[in-house]
Every structure is written in C-alpha cells, then in structure tokens.
Write an enzyme that holds these catalytic residues in place. Structure first.
Site, mmCIF file in Angstrom:
data_model
loop_
_atom_site.group_PDB
_atom_site.id
_atom_site.type_symbol
_atom_site.label_atom_id
_atom_site.label_comp_id
_atom_site.label_asym_id
_atom_site.label_seq_id
_atom_site.Cartn_x
_atom_site.Cartn_y
_atom_site.Cartn_z
ATOM 1 N N GLU A 176 3.542 -7.956 17.329
ATOM 2 C CA GLU A 176 4.273 -7.452 18.489
ATOM 3 C C GLU A 176 5.702 -7.124 18.091
ATOM 4 O O GLU A 176 6.148 -7.483 16.985
ATOM 5 C CB GLU A 176 4.271 -8.505 19.607
ATOM 6 C CG GLU A 176 2.892 -8.843 20.144
ATOM 7 C CD GLU A 176 2.920 -9.863 21.278
ATOM 8 O OE1 GLU A 176 1.854 -10.161 21.801
ATOM 9 O OE2 GLU A 176 4.034 -10.342 21.636
ATOM 10 N N ARG B 192 1.859 12.487 -23.919
ATOM 11 C CA ARG B 192 3.280 12.824 -23.943
ATOM 12 C C ARG B 192 3.876 12.516 -25.313
ATOM 13 O O ARG B 192 3.740 11.401 -25.837
ATOM 14 C CB ARG B 192 3.996 12.014 -22.865
ATOM 15 C CG ARG B 192 5.503 12.153 -22.855
ATOM 16 C CD ARG B 192 5.950 13.541 -22.480
ATOM 17 N NE ARG B 192 7.383 13.560 -22.196
ATOM 18 C CZ ARG B 192 8.104 14.665 -22.127
ATOM 19 N NH1 ARG B 192 7.527 15.849 -22.315
ATOM 20 N NH2 ARG B 192 9.392 14.609 -21.859
ATOM 21 N N ILE C 81 6.972 4.765 -17.309
ATOM 22 C CA ILE C 81 6.228 5.340 -18.437
ATOM 23 C C ILE C 81 6.127 6.859 -18.304
ATOM 24 O O ILE C 81 6.231 7.593 -19.291
ATOM 25 C CB ILE C 81 4.825 4.699 -18.520
ATOM 26 C CG1 ILE C 81 4.954 3.226 -18.965
ATOM 27 C CG2 ILE C 81 3.914 5.463 -19.492
ATOM 28 C CD1 ILE C 81 3.688 2.414 -18.755
ATOM 29 N N GLU D 169 -0.662 -8.220 6.704
ATOM 30 C CA GLU D 169 -1.525 -9.402 6.609
ATOM 31 C C GLU D 169 -0.783 -10.596 5.998
ATOM 32 O O GLU D 169 -1.328 -11.388 5.243
ATOM 33 C CB GLU D 169 -2.828 -9.087 5.861
ATOM 34 C CG GLU D 169 -3.644 -8.032 6.598
ATOM 35 C CD GLU D 169 -5.114 -8.032 6.266
ATOM 36 O OE1 GLU D 169 -5.662 -9.092 5.944
ATOM 37 O OE2 GLU D 169 -5.707 -6.950 6.335
ATOM 38 N N THR E 184 3.559 -11.322 4.964
ATOM 39 C CA THR E 184 4.493 -10.946 3.906
ATOM 40 C C THR E 184 4.385 -11.905 2.719
ATOM 41 O O THR E 184 3.797 -12.994 2.827
ATOM 42 C CB THR E 184 5.941 -10.985 4.426
ATOM 43 O OG1 THR E 184 6.261 -12.344 4.765
ATOM 44 C CG2 THR E 184 6.123 -10.088 5.641
ATOM 45 N N SER E 185 4.972 -11.508 1.607
ATOM 46 C CA SER E 185 4.978 -12.399 0.440
ATOM 47 C C SER E 185 5.624 -13.734 0.778
ATOM 48 O O SER E 185 5.193 -14.792 0.302
ATOM 49 C CB SER E 185 5.722 -11.734 -0.727
ATOM 50 O OG SER E 185 4.972 -10.648 -1.243
#
Length: 381
Positions: free
Chosen positions: A126, A269, A338, A364, A366-367
């Site tokens: 919410e 590359r 890279i 779902e 946060t850390s």
C-alpha cells in the site's frame, strides 16, 4: 509432482528453444513497445507456463519447487518481462488459493489460472505499507453475506491484465497487527474495484504494474480465502517463502544470460592486438560472475529441495533471495564493464538488463527485509 528426469529434460529443452527462437529476437521490440505480443502470450499458455505450480487436478503442471526452479533457470535467460507475464499465476497470485483456499475457491479459480485464461495479481503493498506489511490499512467490513473493501494497493504486478486479485485487508479494526488481516479473492469487474494507470518504470518494459483502488467494493463472504478471518497475513508469508525462491531462480537465469553474452563479447572484442578475454582483469570479472552464479544455483537448489521435503525454509528462502538478487546486480554491473561503451548503449541490450534486474532487490521483500528475516530466524532458533 516431481517430473522424471527425461520428461524434465525434454520440457527444459523445449523452453530453451522457445527462448532462443521466439523471445530473444523480440526483446528490444517488447521494451520499445512496452508490451508483449498477444501471440507470444498465447504460446506461453500453450506451453503450460501459467500453470507450472498449480496442481494437476486443476489443470496445471503441478511441478515441485525443485522442478520449477530448473525451468526458470532456463526460461529466464531472456528479458524478465516475459516471465512476469505468467509469474503471478505461478507464484504470489495463485499460491494463496493453492495453500489455504477452500475446495470451492480452488475449483472456481485454479483451472482458469492454470490455462492463463485468468491472470491473478497479489495485492499486499500500500502507499504506507510495504516492508511493514502488517501495518496495512485496507479494510474489509462484514455486511450480511458480503465484505465491503476500502483502500488502495500500490505497485501491483499485472494489475492492468488481472481478472482476479488476492487482496490482503484488515477485518479486525481493533487488531492493528498481523492477526487482524484476512485474505480475499476479488474478481476484476467487481463494482468499486478500480485499476489505475500503469506506472512508468526504470526497467522491465512490457511488464505492467498499477494501483488497485477499492471503494466500497462488495466481495462475497465465500471469497474469504480459507473461510477464516485473521489468517491472511500467515497466508501471505507462506506464499512469499515459495515466491522468494522463484525470484531467486529468475535471478540465476538472467545472470546466466548476462555471463554468456559477456563471454561471447570478450572473445570477439579485440584491443591491443588480442581478444579482451585474454586480459587477466577481464578474466577476473568473468570468474567472479561464474563463482557467484554457481553459489546462487546451489543455494536455490538446496532450499527448493528442503521446501519440497516439507521443511520450514523461511530463513533459507530469505538467504537465497538476498544473495541471488544482489548477485545478479553485480553480474549486470560487470557485464556493462566488460562490454565497455557497448554496454552503455542500447544496441547490445546490456544496459536494458542492467535496469531490469534492479527491481529484484526490492520486490517480494527488499534486501534489508531479507536480512531482518534471516537475523530473526537465527535469534529465534
């Protein structure tokens, strides 16, 4: 249900081919149009992707979590927006019904969710309740044989396409904690249920989120999930354990794709007369990606096995979600490095993945919430 090894291998091979031949070629177009073509949605329905976790008796594939994560490892080697199209049906949108729904509720909704005819969304967050989910304010007042719902839910995945909402609302106004919350199956089109304009997001274009507003929405009392008030928060937490492992497997799939693209680019590359894959500092970045990816795979497989064995894996699911979501962010960052300038421009798609994966550290749980769940699990143990 656990698939036999041959069936699982065939299904994963089919999905891998679908990802390579049908999804990867249109990744940029989906991002540009902010929409997944209807034909692709139809093909995902035909593959059974909307019903991966729904029991076979209701028309789903009824996969064990161990099988589900292996499927996601392969399917998610493409833009995560594709997964989001069916992800709520597989996880948070349907699992409340699968785990705690009554027989009548399951019979009414699960067959349509399994085929993708019906898309489900999970309404918990919410404007003033996200990480602190137990403080939600959406109310549900019993009036005769219906509940009257009022409140606003925010950042609801697939809301613009949803035909069914799993809604967490407070049925006991005197209980301001988790025990006052109940879960409801609310059909789209119910008078008083309104879906807001889709939000513009940092990444995952093609996956839609929006507010869902309830204004004196009357929901049949029969749609109280499980038929018992005050169990909604517990239902949500059960759903999130599986959901966090599902998201962890998504992170592994995306990281696998990023690493493969980075290896291919590093081989092609050339700088200073040789492929940049020959330079030890580039090799170190590739090695770090592979090491973290391997660790993530092992964590998710172990936690899924424990889940299937009936163990309480709340702590392990939080560990996996925390590590895997942070891991894919680091892999995406190295992939940009890279690729150099090519990683920063849109043509190669790396910058798109860099934006796409940022949400995994937020939704779902946060850390920081995962850290709290892990610490709480340790101190209670």
């Amino acid at each position: 249900m656990a698939l036999d090894a041959e069936t699982r291998a065939q299904f994963i091979e089919t999905l891998g081919r679908f990802v390579r031949e049908r999804l990867r070629p249109i990744e940029a177009k989906v991002a540009e149009d902010d929409a997944i073509p209807a034909q692709i949605i139809a093909e995902m329905r035909e593959l059974g992707l909307f019903g991966l976790s729904i029991p076979e008796e209701y028309g789903g594939l009824g996969l064990s979590l161990s099988d589900e994560i292996e499927v996601m490892f392969t399917f998610c080697q493409t833009s995560p927006a594709f997964r989001s199209a069916f992800g709520t049906n597989v996880g948070i949108g349907s699992q409340g019904l699968v785990i705690d729904g009554t027989a009548a509720q399951k019979a009414r909704y699960l067959p349509k969710l399994a085929t993708g005819e019906l898309v489900a969304s999970f309404c918990l967050t919410e404007p003033e309740a996200g990480s602190d989910a137990a403080s939600l304010k959406t109310s549900a007042r019993l009036d005769g044989d219906t509940y009257v719902l009022n409140g606003t839910k925010r950042y609801i995945t697939n809301a613009p396409h949803a035909g069914l909402f799993t809604v967490m609302a407070r049925t006991d106004a005197g209980n301001r904690g988790a025990g006052g919350i109940s879960a409801f199956a609310v059909e789209a089109g119910t008078p008083g249920v309104h879906v807001g304009k889709p939000d513009k997001k940092m990444g995952q274009q093609g996956a839609k989120i929006a507010d869902v507003i309830f204004e004196d929405a009357r929901v049949p009392a029969a749609n109280l999930i499980g038929g018992i008030e005050g169990k909604g928060f517990k239902t949500a937490m059960k759903v999130l354990d599986r959901g966090r492992l599902h998201i962890s497997s998504v992170c592994v799939g995306v990281a696998t794709r990023l690493l493969e693209d980075s290896i291919a680019y590093a081989r092609e590359r050339k700088q200073f007369g040789q492929a940049i894959s020959e330079f030890q500092l580039v090799q170190a970045m590739l090695a770090d990606c592979k090491t973290e990816l391997y660790a993530a795979q092992c964590m998710v497989r172990d936690a899924a096995r424990r889940f299937d064995a009936g163990e309480n894996v709340s702590t392990e699911a939080a560990c996996a979600k925390y590590f895997c979501s942070e891991m894919v962010g680091r892999v995406a960052d190295r992939a940009v490095q890279i690729h150099g300038g090519a990683g920063y421009v849109a043509d190669y798609g790396i910058e798109r993945f860099y934006r796409d994966v940022r949400i995994f550290r937020i939704y779902e749980g946060t850390s920081q919430i995962q850290q709290m769940v892990i610490a709480r699990g340790l101190t209670r143990a």
